[in-house]
Design a protein around this motif. Structure first.
Motif, PDB file in Angstrom:
ATOM      1  N   ARG A   1      -5.864  -2.282   5.852  1.00 39.15           N
ATOM      2  CA  ARG A   1      -6.688  -1.761   4.757  1.00 39.15           C
ATOM      3  C   ARG A   1      -5.972  -0.514   4.237  1.00 39.15           C
ATOM      4  O   ARG A   1      -5.788   0.450   4.978  1.00 39.15           O
ATOM      5  CB  ARG A   1      -8.087  -1.414   5.235  1.00 39.15           C
ATOM      6  CG  ARG A   1      -8.912  -2.634   5.602  1.00 39.15           C
ATOM      7  CD  ARG A   1     -10.307  -2.225   6.036  1.00 39.15           C
ATOM      8  NE  ARG A   1     -10.940  -1.345   5.080  1.00 39.15           N
ATOM      9  CZ  ARG A   1     -11.846  -1.730   4.179  1.00 39.15           C
ATOM     10  NH1 ARG A   1     -12.232  -2.974   4.133  1.00 39.15           N
ATOM     11  NH2 ARG A   1     -12.391  -0.870   3.346  1.00 39.15           N
TER      12      ARG A   1
ATOM     13  N   ARG B   1      -5.454   1.951   0.508  1.00 38.37           N
ATOM     14  CA  ARG B   1      -5.813   2.209  -0.893  1.00 38.37           C
ATOM     15  C   ARG B   1      -4.618   1.821  -1.756  1.00 38.37           C
ATOM     16  O   ARG B   1      -3.499   2.289  -1.525  1.00 38.37           O
ATOM     17  CB  ARG B   1      -6.168   3.672  -1.103  1.00 38.37           C
ATOM     18  CG  ARG B   1      -6.690   3.971  -2.512  1.00 38.37           C
ATOM     19  CD  ARG B   1      -7.161   5.403  -2.647  1.00 38.37           C
ATOM     20  NE  ARG B   1      -6.104   6.367  -2.479  1.00 38.37           N
ATOM     21  CZ  ARG B   1      -5.289   6.781  -3.455  1.00 38.37           C
ATOM     22  NH1 ARG B   1      -5.406   6.298  -4.670  1.00 38.37           N
ATOM     23  NH2 ARG B   1      -4.361   7.687  -3.211  1.00 38.37           N
TER      24      ARG B   1
ATOM     25  N   ILE C   1      -8.119  -7.450  -0.512  1.00 41.81           N
ATOM     26  CA  ILE C   1      -8.632  -8.511   0.358  1.00 41.81           C
ATOM     27  C   ILE C   1      -7.468  -9.287   0.973  1.00 41.81           C
ATOM     28  O   ILE C   1      -7.435  -9.538   2.180  1.00 41.81           O
ATOM     29  CB  ILE C   1      -9.565  -9.455  -0.428  1.00 41.81           C
ATOM     30  CG1 ILE C   1     -10.861  -8.716  -0.811  1.00 41.81           C
ATOM     31  CG2 ILE C   1      -9.871 -10.725   0.367  1.00 41.81           C
ATOM     32  CD1 ILE C   1     -11.714  -9.448  -1.833  1.00 41.81           C
TER      33      ILE C   1
ATOM     34  N   GLN D   1     -11.522 -11.793 -11.475  1.00 37.04           N
ATOM     35  CA  GLN D   1     -11.561 -10.847 -10.359  1.00 37.04           C
ATOM     36  C   GLN D   1     -10.614  -9.681 -10.628  1.00 37.04           C
ATOM     37  O   GLN D   1      -9.499  -9.876 -11.129  1.00 37.04           O
ATOM     38  CB  GLN D   1     -11.157 -11.542  -9.058  1.00 37.04           C
ATOM     39  CG  GLN D   1     -11.246 -10.659  -7.828  1.00 37.04           C
ATOM     40  CD  GLN D   1     -10.838 -11.388  -6.552  1.00 37.04           C
ATOM     41  OE1 GLN D   1     -10.035 -12.325  -6.588  1.00 37.04           O
ATOM     42  NE2 GLN D   1     -11.388 -10.952  -5.427  1.00 37.04           N
TER      43      GLN D   1
ATOM     44  N   GLU E   1      -8.887  -5.360  -6.275  1.00 36.32           N
ATOM     45  CA  GLU E   1      -9.840  -5.900  -5.296  1.00 36.32           C
ATOM     46  C   GLU E   1      -9.234  -7.108  -4.584  1.00 36.32           C
ATOM     47  O   GLU E   1      -9.249  -7.206  -3.354  1.00 36.32           O
ATOM     48  CB  GLU E   1     -11.138  -6.300  -5.989  1.00 36.32           C
ATOM     49  CG  GLU E   1     -12.130  -7.002  -5.076  1.00 36.32           C
ATOM     50  CD  GLU E   1     -13.298  -7.632  -5.816  1.00 36.32           C
ATOM     51  OE1 GLU E   1     -14.116  -8.290  -5.136  1.00 36.32           O
ATOM     52  OE2 GLU E   1     -13.399  -7.502  -7.052  1.00 36.32           O
TER      53      GLU E   1
END
Length: 183
Positions: free
Chosen positions: A98, A100, A89, A81, A85
């Motif tokens: 959330r 960046r 999560i 993974q 990412e």
């Protein structure tokens, strides 16, 4: 129908060699049993526009370093993974945010938890992000409390009370602040 909570200790982690190359996998619980197996992890540090860092106090139910103050969130990507990412999560799961994220480096460490006997032996990818004013909504099973601190105030407190903090936190803080943050 709601799903049952995941037993995070049974999830697979990616084992690594001294250069960070993948060499296999095992369950989280197995990787953290003494003497500890080197494995891939991530640490997320979220800052606000004034340069303060969002800290979390690890929940009392954590198997490793419970109740210690630490970076915004951390975890392990599944084998194969993408780290960013997985970190995004996990940030949503632990802190309800959330953001960046940008990977800024790696911090390698090994630390034994004297209270539980578990071992952290991690190739820790450090990711940073800027929060645009949203409020954290932490999962109480993961996070006992949270607070904001400037990196300088945090460093002073870490010097005065090192056992109040996770053993990797000082190292990932230095990786995260080695270069200017960008929004």
């Amino acid at each position: 129908m709601p799903t049952a909570p995941t037993d995070r200790e049974s999830l697979p982690v990616e084992l690594v060699d001294t250069a960070g190359n993948t060499v296999g996998s095992c369950a989280v619980s197995e990787a953290h049993r003494a003497p500890g197996a080197p494995h891939r992890a991530f640490s997320v540090l979220v800052f606000d526009n004034s340069g303060r860092l969002l800290l979390q106090q690890r929940a009392l139910g954590k198997t490793r370093f419970p109740a210690r103050w630490s970076n915004t969130c951390c975890g392990h990507p599944a084998p194969g993974q993408a780290v960013a990412e997985a970190a995004g999560i996990r940030l949503g799961e632990e802190m309800g945010l959330r953001v960046r994220l940008t990977e800024v480096g790696v911090y390698r460490y090994r630390a034994e938890d004297p209270r539980t006997g578990y071992v952290e032996h991690e190739w820790d990818h450090v990711l940073t992000g800027m929060l645009d004013g949203a409020a954290p909504h932490p999962d109480p099973a993961e996070v006992a409390a949270y607070r904001w601190m400037t990196p300088d105030d945090l460093r002073r407190q870490m010097q005065e009370q090192p056992h109040e903090f996770s053993p990797w936190f000082a190292g990932v803080l230095e990786v995260a602040t080695a270069r200017p943050l960008t929004p």
